[in-house]
Design a protein around this motif. Structure first.
Motif, mmCIF file in Angstrom:
data_model
loop_
_atom_site.group_PDB
_atom_site.id
_atom_site.type_symbol
_atom_site.label_atom_id
_atom_site.label_comp_id
_atom_site.label_asym_id
_atom_site.label_seq_id
_atom_site.Cartn_x
_atom_site.Cartn_y
_atom_site.Cartn_z
ATOM 1 N N MET A 266 0.712 -1.124 -0.020
ATOM 2 C CA MET A 266 -0.161 -0.106 0.009
ATOM 3 C C MET A 266 0.811 1.284 -0.163
ATOM 4 O O MET A 266 0.518 2.245 -0.782
ATOM 5 C CB MET A 266 -0.942 -0.217 1.185
ATOM 6 N N ARG A 267 1.950 1.152 0.879
ATOM 7 C CA ARG A 267 2.790 2.497 0.738
ATOM 8 C C ARG A 267 3.599 2.573 -0.498
ATOM 9 O O ARG A 267 3.679 3.886 -0.846
ATOM 10 C CB ARG A 267 3.967 2.187 1.949
ATOM 11 N N TRP A 268 3.729 1.550 -1.343
ATOM 12 C CA TRP A 268 4.412 1.769 -2.535
ATOM 13 C C TRP A 268 3.446 2.420 -3.385
ATOM 14 O O TRP A 268 3.857 3.306 -4.176
ATOM 15 C CB TRP A 268 4.582 0.468 -3.135
ATOM 16 N N LEU A 269 2.125 2.135 -3.392
ATOM 17 C CA LEU A 269 1.169 2.887 -4.307
ATOM 18 C C LEU A 269 0.879 4.282 -3.976
ATOM 19 O O LEU A 269 0.800 5.321 -4.606
ATOM 20 C CB LEU A 269 -0.057 2.109 -4.056
ATOM 21 N N ILE A 270 1.056 4.400 -2.615
ATOM 22 C CA ILE A 270 0.941 5.984 -2.084
ATOM 23 C C ILE A 270 2.011 6.653 -2.548
ATOM 24 O O ILE A 270 2.116 7.828 -3.095
ATOM 25 C CB ILE A 270 0.995 5.948 -0.373
ATOM 26 N N ILE B 89 3.881 6.293 -5.226
ATOM 27 C CA ILE B 89 3.770 6.410 -6.742
ATOM 28 C C ILE B 89 2.844 7.646 -6.988
ATOM 29 O O ILE B 89 2.988 8.534 -7.799
ATOM 30 C CB ILE B 89 3.053 5.241 -7.539
ATOM 31 N N GLY B 90 1.503 7.799 -6.059
ATOM 32 C CA GLY B 90 0.776 8.885 -6.288
ATOM 33 C C GLY B 90 1.360 10.101 -5.884
ATOM 34 O O GLY B 90 1.150 11.180 -6.464
ATOM 35 N N ILE B 91 2.079 10.004 -4.926
ATOM 36 C CA ILE B 91 2.701 11.221 -4.358
ATOM 37 C C ILE B 91 3.891 11.793 -5.294
ATOM 38 O O ILE B 91 3.890 12.991 -5.807
ATOM 39 C CB ILE B 91 3.577 11.162 -3.048
ATOM 40 N N ASN B 92 4.653 10.705 -6.111
ATOM 41 C CA ASN B 92 5.590 11.189 -6.961
ATOM 42 C C ASN B 92 4.719 11.502 -8.225
ATOM 43 O O ASN B 92 5.299 12.735 -9.016
ATOM 44 C CB ASN B 92 6.247 9.919 -7.456
ATOM 45 N N ALA B 93 3.679 11.158 -8.615
ATOM 46 C CA ALA B 93 2.875 11.507 -9.818
ATOM 47 C C ALA B 93 2.328 13.237 -9.600
ATOM 48 O O ALA B 93 2.438 14.202 -10.387
ATOM 49 C CB ALA B 93 1.572 10.795 -10.119
#
Length: 120
Positions: free
Chosen positions: A1-5, A7-11
């Motif tokens: 879950m932290r990995w997906l967060i 990715i969203g933050i970097n986007a």
């Protein structure tokens, strides 16, 4: 879950930086930012460790500062892989974006994610 967060933050960071550096950094839209962030995350898992091992002596001599060069190189590789919807103009712009992203990610790691651990 932290990995997906992450990715969203970097986007979101990509969108913000592209808005600020309009002439040197271009992103077509949020979908392109998500794709670029996902590809960057994959490159950070697969390619970055190899680059770190290969450049370990210079990284030690520069006290870790060479890691920013590796981050800039992975951003340029992401630029090549994503295509025309994600464009970074030159190495120094990639270096500057890598520096800003590193600082923001460290701040988020220390504040948001550390508080989440304390609450668990």
């Amino acid at each position: 879950m932290r990995w997906l967060i992450g990715i969203g933050i970097n986007a979101i960071l990509f969108i913000a930086l592209a808005g600020y550096f309009e002439n040197s950094f271009y992103i077509e839209g949020f979908g392109a930012a998500l794709a670029a962030s996902f590809i960057l995350a994959i490159l950070n898992m697969l390619v970055r460790p190899i680059l770190i091992i290969l450049t370990l002596p210079i990284t030690i001599v520069t006290l870790g500062a060479f890691l920013l060069v590796i981050n800039a190189l992975t951003l340029l590789l992401t630029d090549e892989l994503v295509g025309s919807s994600f464009e970074i103009e030159g190495f120094w712009m990639a270096f500057f974006i890598a520096l800003i992203m590193s600082i923001v990610n460290v701040i988020l790691q220390k504040t948001v994610f550390s508080r989440k651990k304390e609450n668990d």
